[in-house]
Design a protein around this motif. Structure first.
Motif, PDB file in Angstrom:
ATOM      1  N   UNK A 290      31.001  -9.211 -12.144  1.00 14.72           N
ATOM      2  CA  UNK A 290      29.827  -9.008 -11.130  1.00 14.72           C
ATOM      3  C   UNK A 290      28.948  -8.118 -11.650  1.00 14.72           C
ATOM      4  N   UNK A 291      27.597  -8.537 -11.939  1.00 19.71           N
ATOM      5  CA  UNK A 291      26.600  -7.886 -12.247  1.00 19.71           C
ATOM      6  C   UNK A 291      25.357  -7.527 -11.567  1.00 19.71           C
ATOM      7  N   UNK A 292      24.553  -6.697 -11.901  1.00 20.55           N
ATOM      8  CA  UNK A 292      23.357  -6.618 -11.200  1.00 20.55           C
ATOM      9  C   UNK A 292      22.381  -6.448 -12.397  1.00 20.55           C
ATOM     10  N   UNK A 293      21.522  -7.541 -12.631  1.00 19.06           N
ATOM     11  CA  UNK A 293      20.416  -7.702 -13.555  1.00 19.06           C
ATOM     12  C   UNK A 293      19.247  -6.965 -13.240  1.00 19.06           C
ATOM     13  N   UNK A 294      18.920  -5.877 -13.978  1.00 19.02           N
ATOM     14  CA  UNK A 294      17.626  -5.063 -13.522  1.00 19.02           C
ATOM     15  C   UNK A 294      16.419  -5.404 -14.056  1.00 19.02           C
ATOM     16  N   UNK A 295      16.389  -5.895 -15.378  1.00 17.94           N
ATOM     17  CA  UNK A 295      15.263  -6.351 -16.096  1.00 17.94           C
ATOM     18  C   UNK A 295      15.553  -7.974 -16.516  1.00 17.94           C
ATOM     19  N   UNK A 296      14.726  -8.786 -16.485  1.00 16.27           N
ATOM     20  CA  UNK A 296      14.975  -9.967 -16.996  1.00 16.27           C
ATOM     21  C   UNK A 296      13.604 -10.616 -17.151  1.00 16.27           C
TER      22      UNK A 296
ATOM     23  N   UNK B 200       6.230 -39.441 -15.526  1.00 15.05           N
ATOM     24  CA  UNK B 200       7.270 -38.772 -15.211  1.00 15.05           C
ATOM     25  C   UNK B 200       7.184 -37.353 -15.616  1.00 15.05           C
ATOM     26  N   UNK B 201       7.595 -36.420 -14.791  1.00 15.46           N
ATOM     27  CA  UNK B 201       7.597 -34.800 -15.104  1.00 15.46           C
ATOM     28  C   UNK B 201       8.906 -34.200 -14.329  1.00 15.46           C
ATOM     29  N   UNK B 202       9.024 -33.072 -15.138  1.00 15.11           N
ATOM     30  CA  UNK B 202      10.146 -32.574 -14.546  1.00 15.11           C
ATOM     31  C   UNK B 202      10.239 -30.912 -15.086  1.00 15.11           C
ATOM     32  N   UNK B 203      10.912 -30.156 -14.670  1.00 13.11           N
ATOM     33  CA  UNK B 203      10.872 -28.838 -15.249  1.00 13.11           C
ATOM     34  C   UNK B 203      12.222 -28.151 -15.275  1.00 13.11           C
ATOM     35  N   UNK B 204      12.589 -27.100 -16.268  1.00 15.07           N
ATOM     36  CA  UNK B 204      13.970 -26.621 -16.420  1.00 15.07           C
ATOM     37  C   UNK B 204      13.747 -25.017 -16.240  1.00 15.07           C
ATOM     38  N   UNK B 205      14.330 -24.225 -15.464  1.00 20.39           N
ATOM     39  CA  UNK B 205      14.331 -22.932 -15.596  1.00 20.39           C
ATOM     40  C   UNK B 205      15.484 -22.348 -15.984  1.00 20.39           C
ATOM     41  N   UNK B 206      15.333 -21.195 -16.715  1.00 23.86           N
ATOM     42  CA  UNK B 206      16.251 -20.304 -17.173  1.00 23.86           C
ATOM     43  C   UNK B 206      15.812 -18.791 -17.356  1.00 23.86           C
ATOM     44  N   UNK B 207      16.870 -17.989 -17.412  1.00 26.95           N
ATOM     45  CA  UNK B 207      16.558 -16.335 -17.583  1.00 26.95           C
ATOM     46  C   UNK B 207      16.862 -16.108 -18.985  1.00 26.95           C
ATOM     47  N   UNK B 208      16.239 -14.888 -19.172  1.00 27.56           N
ATOM     48  CA  UNK B 208      16.433 -14.202 -20.614  1.00 27.56           C
ATOM     49  C   UNK B 208      16.783 -12.702 -20.529  1.00 27.56           C
ATOM     50  N   UNK B 209      17.726 -12.155 -20.690  1.00 26.77           N
ATOM     51  CA  UNK B 209      18.012 -10.762 -20.397  1.00 26.77           C
ATOM     52  C   UNK B 209      18.861 -10.189 -21.537  1.00 26.77           C
TER      53      UNK B 209
END
Length: 425
Positions: free
Chosen positions: A155-161, A187-196
């Motif tokens: 279980x983590x807290x991500x401070x910068x991403x 047609x259109x769609x999007x994909x979301x992701x995080x990098x940290x």
């Protein structure tokens, strides 16, 4: 509060009831929050905000290269097919979603769906894909793809991403002048992701493997952990005494159940060093699948060196220190580990140059860790490694390399290239 006191009550006050149950007017009507104070946001709120803002924040004309008005229909639709947008969690480092810096809290997990190939951060509302790096002393720039399996379950807290939104658009615009007409979008769609980076992550509740990992790092770095170990020993002694009392009580009441709970769960393991890793691909493989699961499955393979024999354990050793008996071998064998379907979820954490303990669960047969050799015609020399199909209930644990085995180290993950850089080569 005045409304409450005017009733002339003389009994003991209940401030919780006064604040929560009784109607009142809060005198605080204006306030100002320090913009430097972090703001917690749930995963679902974050992803929904990014998805809703995906298309409304962009003009299609801005996605075209300079001189886009002179492009042909085919060039326009090709340029609009894929685009992206990045936002940072802190406005000091670029464009952001909110005025205040953002915080995320969740559990790091392996991908839960076979269509995902990255780690994910999950809280009580949703999960989001994450591209994660971590520090490495061997890398000049200090960062490489995440390789430590001890982070799984923390279980983590991500401070910068960094928040990345990819846009996918299928269109048939005849010219630049028609970009404001939505009927040409099919047609259109999007994909979301995080990098940290894991360097910007604070552990709120460590996994069992992370506790072991941090303990080993403390010993290696010379950190004084005497006090902590003493507390752990005291807690362990107290827990052991409590367990013994419960067991003696159960022996009198239910002797059969005690016998069942004391049965160990033997398993087998072998130590490997990953040398090469293939990319993820969809393949029509039916290994270990039933008719309902037949069809295209995500699949990848890694080429590894086996640095020790198959070892028997009474229980899962996880990421404990590498034992001498795990490295007793006269020669270094090579094996090709094939992972498909559910076992392909290990893709994000298996990296070249790292040592892993492969553990088989729920089996008493050591032969499952013996690869199948490729058969050939007599007189024909084969240059192929033995193949091992990884099962869905197997586990991989990152293990710290002992000093005598540092000579086994291979160059770590190659430089990450963009698609354009690959095509230019």
């Amino acid at each position: 509060m005045e409304h409450v006191w005017r009733r002339g009550r003389r009994e003991q006050r209940d401030i919780y009831s006064e604040m929560l149950d009784e109607p009142h007017t809060c005198p605080l009507t204006q306030y100002r929050v320090d913009p430097a104070v972090h703001q917690y946001i749930s995963v679902s709120e974050l992803t929904e905000s990014l998805q809703s803002d995906c298309w409304s924040s962009v003009s299609l004309a801005s996605l075209l290269p300079p001189g886009g008005f002179s492009l042909t229909s085919s060039q326009i639709n090709s340029a609009l097919a894929w685009s992206y947008r990045t936002l940072t969690s802190d406005h000091q480092h670029g464009e952001t979603l909110r005025r205040r810096p953002l915080l995320l809290v969740g559990m790091l997990e392996l991908p839960s769906q076979t269509s995902e190939h990255t780690l994910q951060l999950r809280d009580g509302t949703a999960a989001v894909a994450c591209v994660v790096t971590e520090g490495s002393e061997e890398e000049e720039e200090g960062q490489r793809a995440a390789f430590n399996t001890a982070w799984i379950g923390c279980l983590v807290c991500v401070q910068h991403f960094t928040m990345v939104t990819e846009r996918f658009l299928q269109s048939d615009f005849p010219s630049f002048q028609h970009l404001d007409q939505d009927q040409f979008i099919t047609h259109k769609h999007c994909r979301v992701y995080l990098q940290f980076s894991l360097d910007h992550v604070h552990i709120l509740s460590p996994s069992v493997a992370m506790v072991t990992h941090l303990s080993q790092r403390g010993v290696e770095s010379g950190v004084d952990i005497t006090g902590r170990k003493q507390r752990e020993e005291e807690e362990e002694t107290e827990h052991s005494q409590t367990t013994q009392r419960k067991r003696r009580r159960q022996e009198k009441e239910e002797p059969d159940s005690v016998a069942r709970t004391t049965v160990s769960r033997p398993c087998f393991s072998m130590m490997i060093r990953v040398q090469q890793k293939e990319g993820m691909a969809w393949r029509n493989t039916g290994a270990g699948l039933n008719e309902e699961e037949a069809g295209l499955m995500p699949c990848f393979s890694v080429r590894a060196a086996v640095i020790g024999p198959v070892v028997n354990w009474r229980q899962d050793p996880k990421n404990g220190p590498m034992m001498d008996r795990e490295t007793e071998t006269e020669k270094e064998d090579k094996v090709m580990l094939v992972m498909s379907g559910v076992s392909a979820r290990w893709f994000p954490v298996l990296q070249p140059g790292c040592f892993y303990r492969v553990v088989t669960a729920n089996t008493q047969d050591p032969s499952v860790l013996i690869g199948c050799d490729v058969s050939g015609l007599s007189g024909v020399e084969l240059h192929a490694d033995s193949t091992l199909q990884v099962r869905s209930d197997w586990r991989f644990h990152t293990v710290t390399c002992p000093l005598p085995l540092h000579t086994y180290r291979q160059p770590l993950s190659p430089t990450v290239l963009s698609v354009s850089e690959v095509l230019d080569r």
